[in-house]
Scaffold this motif. Structure first.
Motif, mmCIF file in Angstrom:
data_model
loop_
_atom_site.group_PDB
_atom_site.id
_atom_site.type_symbol
_atom_site.label_atom_id
_atom_site.label_comp_id
_atom_site.label_asym_id
_atom_site.label_seq_id
_atom_site.Cartn_x
_atom_site.Cartn_y
_atom_site.Cartn_z
ATOM 1 N N ASN A 161 0.806 -1.108 0.031
ATOM 2 C CA ASN A 161 0.075 0.051 0.066
ATOM 3 C C ASN A 161 0.854 1.112 -0.141
ATOM 4 O OD1 ASN A 161 -2.454 -1.461 0.081
ATOM 5 N ND2 ASN A 161 -2.516 -1.381 2.338
ATOM 6 N N TRP A 162 1.963 1.198 0.556
ATOM 7 C CA TRP A 162 2.838 2.485 0.795
ATOM 8 C C TRP A 162 4.173 2.348 0.491
ATOM 9 C CZ3 TRP A 162 -0.515 6.075 2.208
ATOM 10 C CH2 TRP A 162 -1.862 5.704 2.773
ATOM 11 N N SER A 180 -1.277 0.518 -4.561
ATOM 12 C CA SER A 180 -0.938 1.614 -3.701
ATOM 13 C C SER A 180 -1.634 2.593 -3.537
ATOM 14 C CB SER A 180 0.619 1.949 -4.257
ATOM 15 O OG SER A 180 0.473 2.525 -5.514
ATOM 16 N N ARG A 212 3.131 5.856 -7.636
ATOM 17 C CA ARG A 212 4.262 5.148 -7.562
ATOM 18 C C ARG A 212 4.735 5.523 -9.123
ATOM 19 N NH1 ARG A 212 3.072 0.072 -4.293
ATOM 20 N NH2 ARG A 212 3.780 0.495 -2.190
ATOM 21 N N GLY A 255 2.076 2.292 -10.050
ATOM 22 C CA GLY A 255 0.913 2.414 -8.898
ATOM 23 C C GLY A 255 0.298 3.646 -9.306
#
Length: 372
Positions: A234-235, A263, A267, A280
């Motif tokens: 996710n991060w 995400s 990204r 992402g």
């Protein structure tokens, strides 16, 4: 399709469940089984605590806000969204999951208002309410006239591409896949006996070769192939090496565009062999407003990706990224300072690709065909 250009709208996760569902005209049950929140209306209160009241019930267009104007002005040939929400009244919460997303089927106008050509379903929330919830989701989307990819009543349906005719006589084929790295349980995979998602157990050379074979069997002269993949954490901005290699193997095998998501923030953008890879896209519509803990990634900022692809070669002809910001559970234009932050961040994390400001306030690749 001659020498024309096909324009695609792509975005990341569209999460019309939980808090968003609660502000629409036909909210489903607000009950949740999360560790800290047991009522979906709490997410509405969190959003209101930071940016003011949401005028519920809102119109179906409310969550999209400014994005609808962007789409109207851009007039893309194909619109692809990752629908990370089950569309069901089912109450069978999938066991072992921390978060469950569902929207009431009567709230589907909040999806159809954006006129998506393809709803990608290969993600880690489409079976949040089990296989009955998935089958109701498939029925509801089909009843609304929406194409889907990435989930189905068996592997043939789950792995089949959605085919969208485009001006000039060709098609855009959208294949959708969900990777284990995004949190999809292995037992969600579609099998001959069970409905489920088009599942990638690993991002290996072997699985990439299998995807390429599948694409080549379906792709005809004049078609453009998009592979939409739910992958990764996710991060964070780091792209794992296996993901880089997987995306490049797809391009080497004839895929024209890789649409990555999972995400909660954008990204890196990559251009490989004149093909675009979005590692992402970040969230697009959700109920995360007011949730603290990852402020450094500015997940309140969203991007509408408008991709121009040469119809005859599949090469990237241009990329325009429109920055948006969520306020009161609605997308609005991003202020100038936020546009600068997004541009400098994307420019920093996207090695080999330069992100430049466009005269209209959007972001663009400086030289799309010259990158990597």
């Amino acid at each position: 399709m001659g020498g024309g250009v096909v324009t695609l709208f792509l975005c990341g996760d569209v999460m019309l469940g939980r808090g968003v569902d609660q502000v629409l005209a036909h909210p489903g049950s607000p009950r949740l089984r999360e560790d800290w929140v047991t009522d979906a209306r709490e997410y509405v209160r969190l959003a209101e605590s930071v940016n003011g009241p949401v005028p519920a019930p809102v119109a179906p267009s409310w969550p999209w806000g400014e994005a609808l104007r962007v789409l109207e002005e851009a007039g893309p040939d194909v619109r692809v969204v990752n629908l990370e929400t089950s569309v069901t009244r089912c109450d069978a919460f999938a066991p072992g999951k921390a978060v469950h997303y569902r929207m009431h089927p009567a709230n589907l106008p909040a999806l159809t208002v954006a006129r998506p050509d393809v709803c990608v379903l290969a993600n880690n929330h489409v079976l949040d309410f089990g296989r009955p919830g998935l089958e109701e989701t498939l029925d509801a989307l089909a009843g609304a006239g929406l194409r889907t990819a990435g989930a189905g009543r068996g592997p043939d349906e789950a792995y089949a591409p959605a085919a969208v005719p485009v001006p000039g006589g060709g098609r855009v084929l959208v294949f959708a896949l969900g990777a284990r790295s995004s949190g999809i349980p292995p037992d969600w995979a579609a099998t001959p006996a069970l409905s489920g998602v088009a599942y990638l157990p690993e991002l290996s050379a072997t699985t990439a070769a299998a995807v390429v074979r599948h694409v080549r069997r379906a792709k005809q002269a004049g078609d453009l192939a998009v592979v939409s993949v739910h992958w990764g954490s996710n991060w964070g901005y780091r792209v794992p090496r296996d993901q880089l290699r997987f995306a490049r193997a797809l391009v080497d095998g004839g895929v024209d565009l890789v649409h990555g998501h999972s995400s909660h923030h954008p990204r890196p953008v990559e251009v490989y062999r004149d093909r675009l890879v979005l590692h992402g896209c970040g969230d697009f519509v959700d109920d995360y407003e007011g949730i603290s803990g990852y402020e450094e990634f500015r997940d309140d900022l969203r991007i509408a990706y408008l991709v121009r692809v040469a119809a005859d070669t599949g090469r990237l002809a241009g990329l325009r990224m429109v920055p948006l910001r969520v306020r009161r559970m609605r997308l609005e234009p991003a202020p100038d300072a936020d546009r600068v932050w997004l541009r400098t961040t994307l420019d920093r994390i996207s090695g080999g690709v330069r992100i430049a400001p466009a005269p209209d306030g959007s972001l663009a690749l400086a030289h799309p065909a010259a990158a990597s």
